[in-house]
Design an enzyme around this catalytic site. Sequence first.
Site, PDB file in Angstrom:
ATOM      1  N   ARG A   1      32.334  18.259   7.961  1.00  0.00           N
ATOM      2  CA  ARG A   1      32.990  18.261   9.287  1.00  0.00           C
ATOM      3  C   ARG A   1      34.301  17.460   9.292  1.00  0.00           C
ATOM      4  O   ARG A   1      34.647  16.801  10.274  1.00  0.00           O
ATOM      5  CB  ARG A   1      32.071  17.679  10.368  1.00  0.00           C
ATOM      6  CG  ARG A   1      30.785  18.410  10.568  1.00  0.00           C
ATOM      7  CD  ARG A   1      31.005  19.824  11.096  1.00  0.00           C
ATOM      8  NE  ARG A   1      29.762  20.362  11.602  1.00  0.00           N
ATOM      9  CZ  ARG A   1      28.841  20.953  10.844  1.00  0.00           C
ATOM     10  NH1 ARG A   1      29.061  21.112   9.553  1.00  0.00           N
ATOM     11  NH2 ARG A   1      27.726  21.414  11.382  1.00  0.00           N
TER      12      ARG A   1
ATOM     13  N   CYS B   1      26.833  20.420  18.413  1.00  0.00           N
ATOM     14  CA  CYS B   1      26.326  19.069  18.192  1.00  0.00           C
ATOM     15  C   CYS B   1      27.363  18.037  18.634  1.00  0.00           C
ATOM     16  O   CYS B   1      28.548  18.172  18.353  1.00  0.00           O
ATOM     17  CB  CYS B   1      25.991  18.866  16.717  1.00  0.00           C
ATOM     18  SG  CYS B   1      24.458  19.695  16.275  1.00  0.00           S
TER      19      CYS B   1
ATOM     20  N   GLU C   1      30.982  14.210  16.660  1.00  0.00           N
ATOM     21  CA  GLU C   1      31.307  15.471  15.987  1.00  0.00           C
ATOM     22  C   GLU C   1      32.223  16.255  16.918  1.00  0.00           C
ATOM     23  O   GLU C   1      33.146  16.929  16.498  1.00  0.00           O
ATOM     24  CB  GLU C   1      30.010  16.240  15.692  1.00  0.00           C
ATOM     25  CG  GLU C   1      30.129  17.281  14.587  1.00  0.00           C
ATOM     26  CD  GLU C   1      30.577  18.641  15.064  1.00  0.00           C
ATOM     27  OE1 GLU C   1      31.047  19.439  14.243  1.00  0.00           O
ATOM     28  OE2 GLU C   1      30.473  18.921  16.267  1.00  0.00           O
TER      29      GLU C   1
HETATM   30  N1  EPU Z   1      15.200  17.883  15.034  1.00  0.00           N
HETATM   31  C1  EPU Z   1      14.301  17.302  15.875  1.00  0.00           C
HETATM   32  N2  EPU Z   1      14.567  17.345  17.223  1.00  0.00           N
HETATM   33  C2  EPU Z   1      15.694  17.923  17.733  1.00  0.00           C
HETATM   34  C3  EPU Z   1      16.619  18.507  16.844  1.00  0.00           C
HETATM   35  C4  EPU Z   1      16.338  18.465  15.487  1.00  0.00           C
HETATM   36  O1  EPU Z   1      13.290  16.764  15.461  1.00  0.00           O
HETATM   37  O2  EPU Z   1      15.866  17.909  18.953  1.00  0.00           O
HETATM   38  C5  EPU Z   1      14.888  17.894  13.592  1.00  0.00           C
HETATM   39  C6  EPU Z   1      14.588  19.297  13.098  1.00  0.00           C
HETATM   40  O3  EPU Z   1      13.250  19.638  13.283  1.00  0.00           O
HETATM   41  C7  EPU Z   1      14.975  19.224  11.633  1.00  0.00           C
HETATM   42  C8  EPU Z   1      16.109  18.199  11.628  1.00  0.00           C
HETATM   43  O4  EPU Z   1      16.014  17.475  12.848  1.00  0.00           O
HETATM   44  O5  EPU Z   1      13.915  18.706  10.880  1.00  0.00           O
HETATM   45  C9  EPU Z   1      17.479  18.858  11.519  1.00  0.00           C
HETATM   46  O6  EPU Z   1      17.666  19.763  12.623  1.00  0.00           O
HETATM   47  P1  EPU Z   1      18.520  21.110  12.506  1.00  0.00           P
HETATM   48  O7  EPU Z   1      17.978  21.964  11.391  1.00  0.00           O
HETATM   49  O8  EPU Z   1      18.616  21.701  13.865  1.00  0.00           O
HETATM   50  O9  EPU Z   1      19.904  20.655  11.978  1.00  0.00           O
HETATM   51  P2  EPU Z   1      20.894  19.559  12.512  1.00  0.00           P
HETATM   52  O10 EPU Z   1      21.098  18.616  11.385  1.00  0.00           O
HETATM   53  O11 EPU Z   1      20.456  18.977  13.808  1.00  0.00           O
HETATM   54  C10 EPU Z   1      23.018  20.780  11.641  1.00  0.00           C
HETATM   55  C11 EPU Z   1      24.397  20.931  12.177  1.00  0.00           C
HETATM   56  C12 EPU Z   1      24.486  22.109  13.133  1.00  0.00           C
HETATM   57  C13 EPU Z   1      24.037  23.369  12.389  1.00  0.00           C
HETATM   58  C14 EPU Z   1      22.612  23.155  11.876  1.00  0.00           C
HETATM   59  C15 EPU Z   1      22.128  24.317  11.032  1.00  0.00           C
HETATM   60  C16 EPU Z   1      25.482  18.766  12.374  1.00  0.00           C
HETATM   61  C17 EPU Z   1      25.804  17.618  13.254  1.00  0.00           C
HETATM   62  N3  EPU Z   1      24.767  19.734  12.916  1.00  0.00           N
HETATM   63  O12 EPU Z   1      22.203  20.421  12.753  1.00  0.00           O
HETATM   64  O13 EPU Z   1      25.837  22.253  13.504  1.00  0.00           O
HETATM   65  O14 EPU Z   1      24.091  24.488  13.254  1.00  0.00           O
HETATM   66  O15 EPU Z   1      22.568  21.983  11.030  1.00  0.00           O
HETATM   67  O16 EPU Z   1      22.720  24.289   9.779  1.00  0.00           O
HETATM   68  O17 EPU Z   1      25.875  18.772  11.199  1.00  0.00           O
HETATM   69  C18 EPU Z   1      27.563  21.762  15.088  1.00  0.00           C
HETATM   70  O18 EPU Z   1      28.295  21.503  14.132  1.00  0.00           O
HETATM   71  O19 EPU Z   1      27.992  21.676  16.268  1.00  0.00           O
HETATM   72  C19 EPU Z   1      26.183  22.176  14.838  1.00  0.00           C
HETATM   73  C20 EPU Z   1      25.370  22.489  15.825  1.00  0.00           C
END
Ligand code: EPU
Length: 302
Positions: free
Chosen positions: A177, A226, A296
């Site tokens: 990012r 995010c 972000e």
């Molecule tokens: N989780 C929770 N509770 C929540 C959200 C997530 O427990 O409310 C847990 C999930 O169960 C999982 C872990 O946290 O075990 C990671 O969650 P997720 O797979 O949704 O990925 P993320 O790290 O929260 C990142 C990117 C997203 C992207 C997704 C999919 C960042 C900040 N976010 O989210 O990007 O869509 O992976 O690859 O890097 C964005 O850039 O705006 C964005 C949404």
Amino acid sequence: MRISDPNMVAQLAEMHVDLRQGTALADLTSLGIGGTTDLLRIRKHESLPALLSLLDANHLPHKFLGGGSNLLVGDGELPWVVLQLVRSEPDVELDGNLAHVDAAADLGRTITFCAKNDLGGMEGLIGVPGTVGGALRMNAGAYGMQIGSYVREVKLYRAATRKIEILRGHQISFEYRHTSFAPDDMMLSVILELPSKPFKLILEGIRICNEKRRSSQPLGQKSAGCIFKNPPGSSAGRMIDELGLKGLSVGDARVSDRHANFFVNAGRASAKDMLALIADVRERVRKNYGVSLENEVVVWNA
Ligand code: EPU
């Protein structure tokens, strides 16, 4: 910030720049938040150096707007004008494995167009709203891929040299990012080099990513994706969720019930509400985990 000098209005027209006075940025951002200013829509990239000189000469600060999907804009009358590119037509042209894409092109439509021509690689980004230029500037990524991996060449307006320049992929650093572009560089177009892949296979990848996204993110609601970057080796969403903060609100700014790192505008949230919610959540995470979350979302606050 308003442009009222008739001389300047005439010069803008000569530069193929459309002036939209008193534009509400809430209408141009996916969060539906943001005050009012003059919007300058640029129809010719070549006008940029002269336009920026004109703005400087008139002491008018400016910001570059892409698709407005990763952006939180301040309330009220804004102290800068906003510049936005008008999308060229066609906005994507293919030459073998190379896709020449206008920065104002919609990211999702670009991925679909390339897929129909058997060019893949960017399936993970299919549900990410915004323009190709915006995705490039932030090095948008999802489901194990990032746009930076496919960049062969970028045409941009460089604020430092006040010129339109072309950078080769290896001259740009793409990190999580984050890119080496300066904040006041303006993306104009990009050449992506995409791997050949049959349309059917790409479609299957797109379907899987869409399903994952639909099941974990609040897609129908006003958000900027995010809010915080993930700290190394950890997940901001998981930490916020573990603290029981889903549903926490300041006015109509609310931590999503579906994904705790998405903050939604559940009605008529102001930037002030959203910023207060961000500060509150950041402080609670800092207290409980000793981690200072970095934004972000891009914030334009006066
Ligand atoms: N989780 C929770 N509770 C929540 C959200 C997530 O427990 O409310 C847990 C999930 O169960 C999982 C872990 O946290 O075990 C990671 O969650 P997720 O797979 O949704 O990925 P993320 O790290 O929260 C990142 C990117 C997203 C992207 C997704 C999919 C960042 C900040 N976010 O989210 O990007 O869509 O992976 O690859 O890097 C964005 O850039 O705006 C964005 C949404």
